[in-house]
Design a protein around this motif. Structure first.
Motif, mmCIF file in Angstrom:
data_model
loop_
_atom_site.group_PDB
_atom_site.id
_atom_site.type_symbol
_atom_site.label_atom_id
_atom_site.label_comp_id
_atom_site.label_asym_id
_atom_site.label_seq_id
_atom_site.Cartn_x
_atom_site.Cartn_y
_atom_site.Cartn_z
ATOM 1 N N ILE A 1 -31.616 51.191 21.734
ATOM 2 C CA ILE A 1 -30.517 50.292 22.100
ATOM 3 C C ILE A 1 -29.906 50.753 23.419
ATOM 4 N N GLY A 2 -29.741 52.057 23.576
ATOM 5 C CA GLY A 2 -29.210 52.602 24.822
ATOM 6 C C GLY A 2 -30.111 52.317 26.013
ATOM 7 N N LEU A 3 -31.415 52.391 25.808
ATOM 8 C CA LEU A 3 -32.334 52.090 26.902
ATOM 9 C C LEU A 3 -32.247 50.618 27.310
ATOM 10 N N PHE A 4 -32.161 49.724 26.335
ATOM 11 C CA PHE A 4 -31.970 48.307 26.667
ATOM 12 C C PHE A 4 -30.611 48.097 27.333
ATOM 13 N N ALA B 1 -29.284 46.140 30.852
ATOM 14 C CA ALA B 1 -28.075 45.321 30.940
ATOM 15 C C ALA B 1 -27.131 45.870 32.009
ATOM 16 N N TRP B 2 -27.026 47.184 32.110
ATOM 17 C CA TRP B 2 -26.193 47.802 33.144
ATOM 18 C C TRP B 2 -26.687 47.379 34.532
ATOM 19 N N PHE C 1 -24.148 37.796 34.637
ATOM 20 C CA PHE C 1 -24.395 38.616 33.452
ATOM 21 C C PHE C 1 -23.045 39.033 32.899
ATOM 22 N N PRO C 2 -22.839 38.892 31.595
ATOM 23 C CA PRO C 2 -21.525 39.200 31.021
ATOM 24 C C PRO C 2 -21.242 40.698 30.977
ATOM 25 N N GLY C 3 -19.989 41.031 31.013
ATOM 26 C CA GLY C 3 -19.565 42.418 30.866
ATOM 27 C C GLY C 3 -19.447 43.144 32.185
ATOM 28 N N GLU C 4 -18.592 44.143 32.172
ATOM 29 C CA GLU C 4 -18.374 44.969 33.356
ATOM 30 C C GLU C 4 -19.444 46.058 33.430
#
Length: 158
Positions: A18-21, A25-26, A47-50
């Protein structure tokens, strides 16, 4: 690796995936688009999120997974009886998944899931409350699990 340690290690690897995905996203959040360079196609223009919150998902999940793998690998050194081993594994698994929930709630919470109510970062929200409560319970569960593990080694030092 024995049964409980293997279960803990598998949970750690899932959280690390999950962290790699989250790392992808980052990247997308930093670029403000979903694209796979050098392919000249943009799949989405936002892309959503900061970015800093996606960085927390990426690094936090990886670090939690590494911690859980280390605990699974170290468990035989402490040689806890089965009931203690079960408590350690349950506590650590709960903690790594609680932290994963916290990181994702943090993406949606104006207050960054750092309190139940409004704080200097933003207002209260359901996502903020969920993130805060799971992280708090997860932290207590991890402290308890580590204490149980530590007590298995008393009187057995070299």
């Amino acid at each position: 690796m024995q049964g409980r340690e293997l279960f803990l290690a598998k949970q750690a690897v899932i959280v690390m995936l999950i962290g790699l995905f989250g790392g992808f996203a980052w990247t997308f959040a930093l670029l403000e688009e979903v694209s796979l360079s050098p392919i000249p196609i943009v799949f989405a223009d936002s892309f959503p999120g900061e970015p800093q919150n996606w960085r927390a998902v990426h690094t936090g999940c990886l670090m939690n997974g590494i911690m859980a793998l280390a605990i699974a690998a170290a468990m035989p050194l402490f040689n806890p009886p089965e009931p203690a081993k079960k408590r350690v594994v349950i506590g650590v698994v709960f903690a790594i998944w609680a932290n994963t929930i916290f990181y994702f709630a943090n993406l949606m919470a104006p207050n960054r899931s750092l309190s139940l109510g409004e704080n200097a970062l933003g207002g209260a929200s359901l996502a903020g409350s969920i993130g805060y409560i799971t992280a708090l319970i997860g932290a207590v569960a991890l402290i308890y699990a580590l204490f149980v593990l530590l007590m298995q080694g008393k009187g057995k030092s070299a």
